[in-house]
Design a protein around this motif. Structure first.
Motif, PDB file in Angstrom:
ATOM      1  N   GLY A 276       0.816  -1.218   0.000  1.00 45.58           N
ATOM      2  CA  GLY A 276       0.000   0.000   0.000  1.00 45.58           C
ATOM      3  C   GLY A 276       0.846   1.262   0.000  1.00 45.58           C
ATOM      4  N   PHE A 277       1.891   1.297   0.828  1.00 42.39           N
ATOM      5  CA  PHE A 277       2.748   2.473   0.874  1.00 42.39           C
ATOM      6  C   PHE A 277       3.533   2.646  -0.415  1.00 42.39           C
ATOM      7  CE2 PHE A 277       2.345   2.474   5.603  1.00 42.39           C
ATOM      8  CZ  PHE A 277       1.895   3.780   5.705  1.00 42.39           C
ATOM      9  N   LEU A 278       3.990   1.548  -1.014  1.00 42.12           N
ATOM     10  CA  LEU A 278       4.694   1.661  -2.295  1.00 42.12           C
ATOM     11  C   LEU A 278       3.779   2.220  -3.367  1.00 42.12           C
ATOM     12  CD1 LEU A 278       6.866  -1.589  -2.421  1.00 42.12           C
ATOM     13  CD2 LEU A 278       7.647   0.772  -2.206  1.00 42.12           C
ATOM     14  N   PHE A 279       2.546   1.742  -3.423  1.00 38.85           N
ATOM     15  CA  PHE A 279       1.585   2.247  -4.406  1.00 38.85           C
ATOM     16  C   PHE A 279       1.337   3.736  -4.203  1.00 38.85           C
ATOM     17  CE2 PHE A 279      -2.833   3.270  -5.459  1.00 38.85           C
ATOM     18  CZ  PHE A 279      -2.796   3.046  -6.831  1.00 38.85           C
TER      19      PHE A 279
ATOM     20  N   GLY B 186       4.734  10.383  -6.306  1.00 40.21           N
ATOM     21  CA  GLY B 186       5.855  10.777  -7.153  1.00 40.21           C
ATOM     22  C   GLY B 186       5.414  11.156  -8.558  1.00 40.21           C
ATOM     23  N   ILE B 187       4.517  10.382  -9.128  1.00 41.42           N
ATOM     24  CA  ILE B 187       3.991  10.691 -10.467  1.00 41.42           C
ATOM     25  C   ILE B 187       3.222  12.007 -10.434  1.00 41.42           C
ATOM     26  CG2 ILE B 187       2.321   9.934 -12.212  1.00 41.42           C
ATOM     27  CD1 ILE B 187       3.201   7.032 -11.501  1.00 41.42           C
ATOM     28  N   TYR B 188       2.427  12.219  -9.391  1.00 39.80           N
ATOM     29  CA  TYR B 188       1.658  13.458  -9.259  1.00 39.80           C
ATOM     30  C   TYR B 188       2.594  14.667  -9.159  1.00 39.80           C
ATOM     31  CZ  TYR B 188      -1.599  16.827  -7.189  1.00 39.80           C
ATOM     32  OH  TYR B 188      -2.348  17.936  -6.908  1.00 39.80           O
ATOM     33  N   MET B 189       3.631  14.559  -8.343  1.00 40.91           N
ATOM     34  CA  MET B 189       4.581  15.658  -8.192  1.00 40.91           C
ATOM     35  C   MET B 189       5.314  15.921  -9.512  1.00 40.91           C
ATOM     36  SD  MET B 189       4.624  16.986  -5.075  1.00 40.91           S
ATOM     37  CE  MET B 189       6.251  17.554  -4.683  1.00 40.91           C
ATOM     38  N   HIS B 190       5.702  14.861 -10.192  1.00 40.15           N
ATOM     39  CA  HIS B 190       6.403  15.017 -11.471  1.00 40.15           C
ATOM     40  C   HIS B 190       5.492  15.664 -12.519  1.00 40.15           C
ATOM     41  CE1 HIS B 190       9.325  14.229 -14.589  1.00 40.15           C
ATOM     42  NE2 HIS B 190       8.366  13.679 -15.332  1.00 40.15           N
ATOM     43  N   SER B 191       4.239  15.241 -12.557  1.00 39.14           N
ATOM     44  CA  SER B 191       3.302  15.817 -13.534  1.00 39.14           C
ATOM     45  C   SER B 191       2.991  17.281 -13.223  1.00 39.14           C
ATOM     46  CB  SER B 191       2.014  15.003 -13.602  1.00 39.14           C
ATOM     47  OG  SER B 191       1.278  15.149 -12.415  1.00 39.14           O
TER      48      SER B 191
END
Length: 136
Positions: free
Chosen positions: A19-22, A28-33
Motif C-alpha cells: 500500500g505504501f509503495l503504491f 511521485g507521479i503526481y509531483m512530477h506531472s
C-alpha cells in the motif's frame, strides 16, 4: 532484535508495504506531472505527517502566495490527529489494565478506566463549551 525475528515478521508487513509503495509511486507521479522536482517530493514526503496534506501542498506551492490560508488549511487538515491522540489515551489505559490484571481479566477494568477518564473530564469540557457559546 535478531535477523530471524525480522525475517519472520516480514511476510506480515507485505500488505502495508504494498500500500505504501503504491501511494509513494502515485505521489511521485503526481509531483512530477505538476512540474516539481524529486527534491520537493523527497522533502515533502519526509516532513509532512499527513498524506492528504502532501497532496494539497502541491496546489499550495503552485498557486498564488497565501500563507495564512495555507497555515489555516494545514492546521485544519492535521487537526484530525487530535482524535487519534484521544484514542491513544484509551490504548494507554488498556495497556496498564493488561499489565495489572493480566490477559484474562483486563477488558472490564480497561473499559471502566476509559469511562472514568471521560467522566472526570466532562464537567471541564462542558464548562469550556458553555463559555465558548456564551461569547457568540
Amino acid at each position: 532484535m535478531t535477523f530471524e525475528t525480522i525475517f519472520s515478521a516480514f511476510p506480515h508487513t507485505v500488505p502495508i508495504l504494498t500500500g505504501f509503495l503504491f501511494l509513494g509511486f502515485a505521489y511521485g507521479i503526481y509531483m512530477h506531472s505538476a512540474g516539481l522536482s524529486v527534491v520537493y517530493t523527497f522533502f515533502m514526503a519526509s516532513l509532512i505527517y499527513g498524506g492528504s496534506l502532501e497532496l494539497l501542498a502541491v496546489g499550495f506551492l503552485l498557486g498564488p502566495f497565501a500563507p495564512m490560508e495555507t497555515l489555516f488549511l494545514a492546521i485544519m487538515i492535521q487537526l484530525r490527529h487530535l482524535f487519534y491522540g484521544i484514542a491513544m489515551l484509551g490504548l494507554g489505559v488498556s495497556i496498564l489494565s493488561l499489565v495489572i490484571f493480566k490477559a484474562e481479566h483486563f477488558i472490564l477494568p480497561a473499559m471502566l478506566g476509559i469511562l472514568g477518564i471521560f467522566l472526570l473530564a466532562k464537567p471541564k469540557l462542558e464548562q469550556q463549551f458553555m463559555e465558548a457559546n456564551a461569547s457568540l
